[in-house]
Design an enzyme around this catalytic site. Sequence first.
Site: not given
Length: 533
Positions: A135, A199, A276-277
Amino acid sequence: MASHMLRCHVSANKHAYAKSQISTSHVQMIRPYVRAAAVEQDVGNESAGVGVKLPATHVSASQNALKQIEISNGKGINRYAMEKKSSIIAIGLTVHNAPVELREKLAVPEPEWPRAIEELCAYPHIEEAAVLSTCNRMEIYVVGLSFHRGVREVEEWMSKASGIPLDELRPHLFLLRDRDATSHLLRVSGGLDSLVMGEGQILAQVKQVHKVGQNCPGFGRHLNGLFKQAVTAGKRVRSETSIASGAVSVSSAAAELAQLKLPGNTFDDARVCIIGAGKMSKLLVKHLHSKGCNKITLLNRSLPRCEALAEEFPEVDFDIHLMPELMECVANSDVIFAASGSEELLIHASDVANMPAAPDAVGGVRRFVDISVPRNIAADISVDSCGSIVYNVDDLKEVVAANTEARAKAAAEAEVLLNEEQMSFEAWRDSLETVPTIKALRGKAESVRSAELEKALNKLGDGLTNKQKKAIEELSKGIVNKLLHGPMTALRCDGADPEAVTQTLANMEALERMFELSQMIEEDRLASASRKK
């Protein structure tokens, strides 16, 4: 690196390319990268007015590349004839130098990585390729037979794949070569180049590139070694420094941003929905729950992932729905997070315009936080027309600035570790330089042995038995192997010790001169390239 400059393309005449053409076109090719590196680009939300500069390492590398080209122009040097045999090239877009509107057009979903690698390696000057698409970044790594032509071919592929004209694409691209390219990937894997410093998700994504590459012929020896080293570097940074201590991710930054925008900075009165999952949604649930959000509407294309997520967080009250109920769920929510893998917009302005207004408890505004790339929520949704506002991944800079400051010391410690890992990779890559020399030396020795054996057998006549002929042949092989043992030992090292590698490369140079192997090595390289294509 001097070790990779030991061999040049000595047969420049095989490539009909006028020096004047090379000089002009290649300077024109590099300059957009320097301009993009030297000037602030407004890549954030226009209303926020945030200007972001390229990292200093990218600026320096681009300027050095241009300087070398201009020096060679002044001397009338044909750079292609002087180039190293191959270069590791990194070229792409990141959250630091390109807006999400551009990144989403170049995004390549994981199932498409093998196809992209195959297409890139079909170009004549690209030997190996890898794709890192997340992303926050879309980066192409290639091993090019020619740096300049390899870059042009990657640019051509990126423009063709995205539908973006090259002139519009170039100002946003970064371009790095060899040491700068490998250093960049190590910093990416270590979390030092992330929007959210430290991250951990990027390390998992680098691992996945390496895993997917194992089944791709175009993910060759050099890139396999590089990404393997990057994974090792990422693990070391997280285990040997404090950079990952309490680290935030894109998902946690999204939860933090939503909390900051809500009245009273609390989720107490907000109805929350997640689209979303997958992994991003799992992290969202984790961080939302830590902020006191205990009731979440969850939408996905299928039930199993939703049920698995609900099992993992039994303390959260989930209201699970499938995608056909999307608009109804959005209308009944105040904060909507989009973290799906959809490559198309799921929610348009026209969908939201007729929805009931959000309650006064949340300020009368419905808030969308879209951390998907490509984006899932239309950017033209606004307070004026829809009573709603949309935030995307570029808006997370507001949340992560303080995090970057707090991790400055850990980042400095990480840089030391990454430098060690870089030296280890370079030593390993240098050790590969001897492989063509070993092959050429064995080939030359075998050619001499076969020719001399044939002469000897002709002189001895037809009176020899097959057993005697075999004994003479084995004798010739034994003598050659004994003589080659010393030189071959001097050409082998494990690549772990930089000093040993340096000595091995010096031995390689000496043997190539003594046995006149350069022409054989170049002919073999051209033949291999021809077979590949």
